[in-house]
Design a protein around this motif. Sequence first.
Motif, PDB file in Angstrom:
ATOM      1  N   TYR A  52       0.825  -1.214   0.000  1.00  0.00           N
ATOM      2  CA  TYR A  52       0.000   0.000   0.000  1.00  0.00           C
ATOM      3  C   TYR A  52       0.860   1.265   0.000  1.00  0.00           C
ATOM      4  CZ  TYR A  52      -3.301   3.514   1.714  1.00  0.00           C
ATOM      5  OH  TYR A  52      -4.065   4.651   1.866  1.00  0.00           O
ATOM      6  N   GLU A  53       1.955   1.270   0.762  1.00  0.00           N
ATOM      7  CA  GLU A  53       2.751   2.477   0.914  1.00  0.00           C
ATOM      8  C   GLU A  53       3.852   2.629  -0.130  1.00  0.00           C
ATOM      9  OE1 GLU A  53       4.244   2.427   4.882  1.00  0.00           O
ATOM     10  OE2 GLU A  53       2.326   2.990   5.786  1.00  0.00           O
ATOM     11  N   THR A  54       4.399   1.524  -0.601  1.00  0.00           N
ATOM     12  CA  THR A  54       5.563   1.609  -1.496  1.00  0.00           C
ATOM     13  C   THR A  54       5.341   0.950  -2.858  1.00  0.00           C
ATOM     14  OG1 THR A  54       6.607  -0.473  -0.773  1.00  0.00           O
ATOM     15  CG2 THR A  54       7.005   1.487   0.567  1.00  0.00           C
ATOM     16  N   GLY A  55       4.303   0.115  -2.984  1.00  0.00           N
ATOM     17  CA  GLY A  55       4.088  -0.607  -4.233  1.00  0.00           C
ATOM     18  C   GLY A  55       4.872  -1.898  -4.318  1.00  0.00           C
ATOM     19  N   SER A  56       5.684  -2.185  -3.309  1.00  0.00           N
ATOM     20  CA  SER A  56       6.467  -3.424  -3.278  1.00  0.00           C
ATOM     21  C   SER A  56       6.146  -4.189  -2.008  1.00  0.00           C
ATOM     22  CB  SER A  56       7.968  -3.123  -3.328  1.00  0.00           C
ATOM     23  OG  SER A  56       8.729  -4.301  -3.112  1.00  0.00           O
ATOM     24  N   ALA A  57       5.646  -5.418  -2.161  1.00  0.00           N
ATOM     25  CA  ALA A  57       5.248  -6.209  -0.999  1.00  0.00           C
ATOM     26  C   ALA A  57       6.432  -6.596  -0.124  1.00  0.00           C
ATOM     27  CB  ALA A  57       4.514  -7.472  -1.458  1.00  0.00           C
ATOM     28  N   VAL A  58       7.618  -6.605  -0.685  1.00  0.00           N
ATOM     29  CA  VAL A  58       8.792  -7.052   0.072  1.00  0.00           C
ATOM     30  C   VAL A  58       9.654  -5.882   0.542  1.00  0.00           C
ATOM     31  CG1 VAL A  58       8.866  -9.271  -1.122  1.00  0.00           C
ATOM     32  CG2 VAL A  58      10.178  -7.333  -2.024  1.00  0.00           C
ATOM     33  N   TYR A  59       9.156  -4.665   0.480  1.00  0.00           N
ATOM     34  CA  TYR A  59       9.970  -3.500   0.822  1.00  0.00           C
ATOM     35  C   TYR A  59      10.529  -3.606   2.244  1.00  0.00           C
ATOM     36  CZ  TYR A  59      11.292   1.287   1.961  1.00  0.00           C
ATOM     37  OH  TYR A  59      11.991   2.399   2.373  1.00  0.00           O
ATOM     38  N   TYR A  60       9.653  -3.752   3.226  1.00  0.00           N
ATOM     39  CA  TYR A  60      10.109  -3.813   4.616  1.00  0.00           C
ATOM     40  C   TYR A  60      10.899  -5.089   4.878  1.00  0.00           C
ATOM     41  CZ  TYR A  60       6.994   0.127   5.579  1.00  0.00           C
ATOM     42  OH  TYR A  60       6.393   1.351   5.572  1.00  0.00           O
ATOM     43  N   PHE A  61      10.458  -6.179   4.281  1.00  0.00           N
ATOM     44  CA  PHE A  61      11.163  -7.451   4.475  1.00  0.00           C
ATOM     45  C   PHE A  61      12.584  -7.384   3.936  1.00  0.00           C
ATOM     46  CE2 PHE A  61      12.471 -11.516   2.574  1.00  0.00           C
ATOM     47  CZ  PHE A  61      12.561 -12.294   3.718  1.00  0.00           C
ATOM     48  N   GLY A 264      -3.541 -13.754   8.360  1.00  0.00           N
ATOM     49  CA  GLY A 264      -4.075 -12.835   9.350  1.00  0.00           C
ATOM     50  C   GLY A 264      -4.871 -11.710   8.707  1.00  0.00           C
ATOM     51  N   ARG A 265      -5.846 -11.177   9.432  1.00  0.00           N
ATOM     52  CA  ARG A 265      -6.702 -10.116   8.904  1.00  0.00           C
ATOM     53  C   ARG A 265      -6.346  -8.733   9.431  1.00  0.00           C
ATOM     54  NH1 ARG A 265     -10.599 -14.490   9.755  1.00  0.00           N
ATOM     55  NH2 ARG A 265     -10.893 -13.760  11.891  1.00  0.00           N
ATOM     56  N   GLN A 266      -5.840  -8.656  10.659  1.00  0.00           N
ATOM     57  CA  GLN A 266      -5.593  -7.353  11.262  1.00  0.00           C
ATOM     58  C   GLN A 266      -4.464  -6.582  10.579  1.00  0.00           C
ATOM     59  OE1 GLN A 266      -8.688  -7.326  13.031  1.00  0.00           O
ATOM     60  NE2 GLN A 266      -7.395  -5.760  13.943  1.00  0.00           N
ATOM     61  N   LYS A 267      -3.594  -7.271   9.876  1.00  0.00           N
ATOM     62  CA  LYS A 267      -2.508  -6.576   9.179  1.00  0.00           C
ATOM     63  C   LYS A 267      -2.992  -5.848   7.929  1.00  0.00           C
ATOM     64  CE  LYS A 267      -1.272 -10.775   6.650  1.00  0.00           C
ATOM     65  NZ  LYS A 267      -0.348 -11.919   6.652  1.00  0.00           N
ATOM     66  N   HIS A 268      -4.257  -6.053   7.559  1.00  0.00           N
ATOM     67  CA  HIS A 268      -4.812  -5.364   6.393  1.00  0.00           C
ATOM     68  C   HIS A 268      -5.229  -3.946   6.777  1.00  0.00           C
ATOM     69  CE1 HIS A 268      -4.933  -8.718   3.454  1.00  0.00           C
ATOM     70  NE2 HIS A 268      -4.933  -9.453   4.554  1.00  0.00           N
ATOM     71  N   LEU A 269      -4.237  -3.219   7.331  1.00  0.00           N
ATOM     72  CA  LEU A 269      -4.352  -1.797   7.682  1.00  0.00           C
ATOM     73  C   LEU A 269      -5.363  -1.534   8.790  1.00  0.00           C
ATOM     74  CD1 LEU A 269      -4.158  -0.174   4.120  1.00  0.00           C
ATOM     75  CD2 LEU A 269      -2.302  -0.935   5.632  1.00  0.00           C
ATOM     76  N   TYR A 270      -5.682  -2.555   9.574  1.00  0.00           N
ATOM     77  CA  TYR A 270      -6.514  -2.350  10.759  1.00  0.00           C
ATOM     78  C   TYR A 270      -5.653  -2.048  11.986  1.00  0.00           C
ATOM     79  CZ  TYR A 270     -10.346  -4.350   8.025  1.00  0.00           C
ATOM     80  OH  TYR A 270     -11.291  -4.600   7.060  1.00  0.00           O
ATOM     81  N   LEU A 271      -4.630  -2.862  12.190  1.00  0.00           N
ATOM     82  CA  LEU A 271      -3.760  -2.725  13.360  1.00  0.00           C
ATOM     83  C   LEU A 271      -2.548  -1.858  13.024  1.00  0.00           C
ATOM     84  CD1 LEU A 271      -2.853  -3.531  16.239  1.00  0.00           C
ATOM     85  CD2 LEU A 271      -1.777  -5.557  15.219  1.00  0.00           C
ATOM     86  N   PRO A 272      -2.398  -0.696  13.651  1.00  0.00           N
ATOM     87  CA  PRO A 272      -1.206   0.137  13.427  1.00  0.00           C
ATOM     88  C   PRO A 272       0.051  -0.545  13.983  1.00  0.00           C
ATOM     89  CG  PRO A 272      -3.006   1.423  14.387  1.00  0.00           C
ATOM     90  CD  PRO A 272      -3.391  -0.022  14.505  1.00  0.00           C
TER      91      PRO A 272
END
Length: 382
Positions: A52-61, A264-272
């Motif tokens: 959502y933030e960078t366009g790359s799913a592995v950015y933080y990883f 998991g569901r909470q990681k879908h921008l529910y849980l900060p």
Amino acid sequence: MSSEELQRKAKLRRTVPDDRGMIDVPFLTLVLLLVAIGLLMMFSASYVRASYETGSAVYYFARQAGFAAGGLLAMFGASHLNCHIWQRFAKALYALSILLLLAVLVVGVSAGGAKRWVELPGIGQFQPSEVAKFALICMLAAMMAQYKEKMAEFRYGVLRIGGVVLVIVALVALEKHLSAIMIICMVSLVMMYVGGTKKRWIFLAIGIAVVFAVIYITAMGYASDRITAWLNPEADAQGKGYQVLQSQYAIGSGGLFGLGFGKGRQKHLYLPEEHNDYIFAIVCEELGFIGALGIIVLFALLIIRGYWIAMHAADRFSTLLAVGITTLLAVQVVLNMGVVSNLLPSTGVGLPFFSYGGTNLLMNLGEMGIMLSISRWSSSTR
């Protein structure tokens, strides 16, 4: 050559440090297991926000994997250093940490009402308080090793030791970093107890710390808001209590065996902060009670083994250094898990080896390397 001379030389060889000592394999295995699991869970917890933030799913990883690789190299290098190098440079490290904490106040980056980070070009944000924690442990261990029997005296065991701690605490307090203050005080008190400070002075220090915490929380609005959210999150479910409630939803929905890795569901921008301070909530949601309990057991075994290394260290400085590092790890784990489960108010403490953040991971792994160095030194002198 006489038999007496041979015995004398053999005894001398046993007391001289070399690289023939073996590192503590159980400790190393536990560290590597936690790092590997931590990276997997960091990817699972972060890929939605990263997309959502960078366009790359592995950015933080990818960034965390890079930090982990650097941290493992640091661990390997530190494990081969003579652990007494930290005694030799304790004063220099302590002075450097003070300069870094002062730099935060001048050129630091503000976030969430606090100024705790320094921006490094091409690297990102760097948190000097992590260096200060380690530098303080080295300084305290060196001073306690020097004072030895004098630690029972008020002048040495309280005034001098306490003065060194208070300088760091004062600078961290100016950053509005309550969690770091708590960690520093807890680690220092444990080291003072092991180092030989009389119990009555330790109890007095605990009392002073409690009074300071009450005043600090009262004076700093952000901290008192966290207390309110902790005690009654439902009162402001869309505001101050939102993160607490979302974390509880994640833990509760995991059940016994969890929803499954990546589901998991909470990681879908529910849980900060789902990939940072609250990553353990995602662990509970996806791996369930059994998986979370397994990770808790791994941390418990690592901490127990760390104290075992401290008990079997070759000298007083090594023992105190190992106690300080192990206690630092233990306090961070307990505080993070306590916050995520709402047993404790929010403190902003990450989970070692799991939470996203380069400074913390690099320091954690470097400190684990020092623990391995202490174990190597101990085995080479037995």
